[in-house]
Design an enzyme around this catalytic site. Structure first.
Site, PDB file in Angstrom:
ATOM      1  N   TRP A   1       1.912   5.928  -4.044  1.00  0.00           N
ATOM      2  CA  TRP A   1       2.670   6.664  -3.028  1.00  0.00           C
ATOM      3  C   TRP A   1       2.300   6.255  -1.603  1.00  0.00           C
ATOM      4  CZ3 TRP A   1       2.623  12.487  -4.953  1.00  0.00           C
ATOM      5  CH2 TRP A   1       3.251  12.553  -6.200  1.00  0.00           C
ATOM      6  N   LYS A   2       1.260   5.462  -1.458  1.00  0.00           N
ATOM      7  CA  LYS A   2       0.796   5.005  -0.148  1.00  0.00           C
ATOM      8  C   LYS A   2       0.601   6.212   0.787  1.00  0.00           C
ATOM      9  CE  LYS A   2       2.725   0.480  -0.998  1.00  0.00           C
ATOM     10  NZ  LYS A   2       3.251  -0.760  -0.391  1.00  0.00           N
TER      11      LYS A   2
ATOM     12  N   GLU B   1      -2.579  -4.412   1.384  1.00  0.00           N
ATOM     13  CA  GLU B   1      -2.641  -3.721   2.675  1.00  0.00           C
ATOM     14  C   GLU B   1      -4.083  -3.459   3.086  1.00  0.00           C
ATOM     15  OE1 GLU B   1       1.658  -1.707   1.684  1.00  0.00           O
ATOM     16  OE2 GLU B   1      -0.139  -0.450   1.646  1.00  0.00           O
TER      17      GLU B   1
ATOM     18  N   SER C   1       8.173  -4.752  -5.170  1.00  0.00           N
ATOM     19  CA  SER C   1       9.549  -4.233  -5.141  1.00  0.00           C
ATOM     20  C   SER C   1      10.119  -4.045  -6.539  1.00  0.00           C
ATOM     21  CB  SER C   1      10.451  -5.148  -4.300  1.00  0.00           C
ATOM     22  OG  SER C   1      10.036  -5.169  -2.946  1.00  0.00           O
TER      23      SER C   1
ATOM     24  N   GLY D   1       5.793   0.752  -5.808  1.00  0.00           N
ATOM     25  CA  GLY D   1       5.601   1.331  -4.492  1.00  0.00           C
ATOM     26  C   GLY D   1       6.665   2.366  -4.173  1.00  0.00           C
ATOM     27  N   GLY D   2       7.585   2.011  -3.284  1.00  0.00           N
ATOM     28  CA  GLY D   2       8.582   2.951  -2.793  1.00  0.00           C
ATOM     29  C   GLY D   2       9.391   3.637  -3.874  1.00  0.00           C
TER      30      GLY D   2
END
Length: 253
Positions: free
Chosen positions: A10-11, A97, A212, A233-234
């Protein structure tokens, strides 16, 4: 037979309200029995997730951890022992990151890998190359170096206690995705590198793809013989999308 694994990172997204809404959606999903499932929420919301997901097959992961196992004078850090204490079973180490924005070196990543194992967490070792490195044909060298930093200390057997996530940096948050064939080539290269050291253990290592991953491309990626799932991720911030990705992993086995 390696079990597929699908993890949602979820970053630095979420509020208590949005996390509540997402958790309601996740609890409404039909999860495949044959897939290892986990989410990595921001640390502030781990307890909220733990309570809401009780009885769910979704397990918890930390997004990062300190390079020492136990508590200590490291202001702002979270130890692997603390992650374990609040219910995490996995932790990401070496995410691109963390490497690029926070300057984490291979040595630091290896120390975090060690600290996680010492506390009973399964580290998810993230490796991958930038666009410039990809265009220059350096993928094997870059990924090999990142792997070797852990292999030198733990060997393939130690790596097999965790997970490897191949995440081409050029495909994270950009909308670009390696084709299934491109991703498979790197995954096969990783497994072959491990097999040179210990073929039996190499066949047991879960190697997942992160870059992605979406419902629309998940099945084609997961059908590849050396892609054992995804680090999402997103798309993991949408319950229906994440559920569809998880089901694609189950169907592809």
């Amino acid at each position: 037979m390696r079990r597929p694994l699908v993890a949602g990172n979820w970053k630095m997204y979420g509020t208590r309200q949005s996390v509540d809404e997402l958790l309601i959606g996740l609890n409404e999903q039909q999860w495949p029995d044959e897939v290892d499932l986990l989410i990595a929420p921001p640390a502030l919301y781990v307890q909220q997730c733990r309570e809401a997901l009780e009885g769910s097959p979704l397990r918890l992961a930390g997004q990062s951890c300190a390079f020492q196992a136990e508590s200590g004078a490291l202001t702002g850090e979270i130890s692997p022992a603390q992650l374990r204490d609040v219910g995490c079973e996995f932790v990401l180490v070496g995410h691109s990151e963390r490497r690029s924005l926070f300057g984490e070196t291979d040595e630091v990543v290896c120390r975090k890998f060690a600290a996680a194992l010492a506390c009973g967490l399964r580290p998810i070792l993230c490796v991958g190359e930038t666009r410039e490195q990809y265009d220059s044909g350096e993928t094997a060298d870059v990924v090999g170096r990142q792997l070797q930093a852990v292999l030198d200390t733990f060997g393939v057997g130690g790596l097999a206690q965790g997970v490897v996530a191949y995440e081409p940096v050029w495909a994270i948050g950009t909308g670009l995705t390696a084709t299934p064939e491109q991703a498979q080539d790197v995954h096969a290269m990783i497994r072959a590198r491990l097999a040179v050291l210990d073929d039996e253990q190499a066949q047991c290592v879960q190697i997942v793809y992160g870059g992605s991953v979406k419902a629309e491309n998940a099945h084609a990626l997961f059908e590849m013989p050396d892609i054992d799932g995804g680090l999402v991720g997103g798309a993991s911030l949408n319950a229906n999308e994440f559920g569809a990705i998880a089901r694609a992993a189950g169907q592809a086995q």
